[in-house]
Design a protein around this motif. Structure first.
Motif, PDB file in Angstrom:
ATOM      1  N   ASP A  71      40.989  37.270  37.707  1.00 41.11           N
ATOM      2  CA  ASP A  71      41.981  37.846  38.617  1.00 41.11           C
ATOM      3  C   ASP A  71      41.831  39.372  38.562  1.00 41.11           C
ATOM      4  O   ASP A  71      41.839  39.956  37.490  1.00 41.11           O
TER       5      ASP A  71
ATOM      6  N   LYS B 200      42.024  36.935  43.356  1.00 35.26           N
ATOM      7  CA  LYS B 200      41.488  35.915  42.461  1.00 35.26           C
ATOM      8  C   LYS B 200      40.056  35.583  42.872  1.00 35.26           C
ATOM      9  O   LYS B 200      39.716  35.625  44.051  1.00 35.26           O
TER      10      LYS B 200
ATOM     11  N   ASN C  77      40.642  40.454  34.796  1.00 30.65           N
ATOM     12  CA  ASN C  77      41.743  39.907  33.998  1.00 30.65           C
ATOM     13  C   ASN C  77      41.647  38.382  33.965  1.00 30.65           C
ATOM     14  O   ASN C  77      41.167  37.773  34.910  1.00 30.65           O
ATOM     15  N   ASN C  78      42.151  37.801  32.903  1.00 30.23           N
ATOM     16  CA  ASN C  78      42.306  36.344  32.787  1.00 30.23           C
ATOM     17  C   ASN C  78      41.011  35.569  33.023  1.00 30.23           C
ATOM     18  O   ASN C  78      40.999  34.585  33.769  1.00 30.23           O
TER      19      ASN C  78
ATOM     20  N   ARG D 276      38.652  32.796  32.593  1.00 33.44           N
ATOM     21  CA  ARG D 276      38.873  31.447  32.065  1.00 33.44           C
ATOM     22  C   ARG D 276      37.778  30.499  32.525  1.00 33.44           C
ATOM     23  O   ARG D 276      37.350  30.556  33.674  1.00 33.44           O
TER      24      ARG D 276
END
Length: 195
Positions: free
Chosen positions: A23, A68, A102-103, A105
């Motif tokens: 993100d 995203k 960011n983030n 995953r």
């Protein structure tokens, strides 16, 4: 038999696809990014994301206006991280210099392996009824799910196995070990039992 079991235990799964998400925490003008970047597809009437392809590592990014991004196609985690950085650089060069990753995953790992011998899917289905789905009229593979959700393995009578729904390398190792043990325990690999 001992040599066969030893060779079986050496079989390791090969990652076929890593799907990761990040993100950028910023609203993006996807048309602006598409005009500045190469190898892009952007048709908001057909699909809401900007698609960017990379040759090295060979991956595809879907970038949404919310900031995203989904990256698919990597053959290992390092390639996925390289691709994320490469696509992030493209976004930054399009006028979004202050964006940060960011983030990060892992959303899905898909791996495959080949036991190189026939698997007795009926025996596995019978012994693990609560964890399997095997409907040969619908699909030729046996779906084995060790938990109620999450990772699963698709076993084929040819000995080929697909492992999917994994979120980490530990998940991959764990599921592969379960499938290997299951095949050995239920004597589904075609060797004579000493029992």
């Amino acid at each position: 038999k001992k040599e066969f079991l030893t060779s079986l235990l050496r079989i390791t799964p090969v990652i076929q696809n890593v799907v990761t998400t990040v993100d950028f925490n910023i609203v993006l003008d996807l048309r602006k990014v598409a005009l500045k970047a190469k190898n892009t597809e952007y048709n908001p009437k057909r699909f809401h994301a900007l698609i960017i392809r990379s040759r090295e590592p060979k991956t595809t990014a879907m970038i949404f206006k919310t900031g995203k991004m989904v990256v698919t196609g990597a053959k290992n985690l390092n390639d996925s991280k390289k691709a994320v950085n490469k696509f992030h650089k493209i976004v930054k060069q399009s006028g979004y210099q202050n964006t940060k990753i960011n983030n990060f995953r892992i959303r899905n790992l898909v791996a495959s392996c080949d036991f190189r011998c026939p698997l007795n899917l009926e025996a596995i289905a019978y012994s693990s009824r609560s964890k399997t789905m095997y409907e040969t009229e619908i699909f030729p593979g046996l779906i084995y799910r060790p938990g109620s959700s999450g990772p699963c393995a698709i076993l084929f009578s040819s000995g080929k196995v697909v492992l999917t729904g994994l979120k980490s390398m530990n998940d991959l190792k764990r599921l592969h070990n379960i499938i290997t043990k299951l095949c050995i325990e239920h004597n589904t690999l075609g060797f004579e039992s000493d029992k």
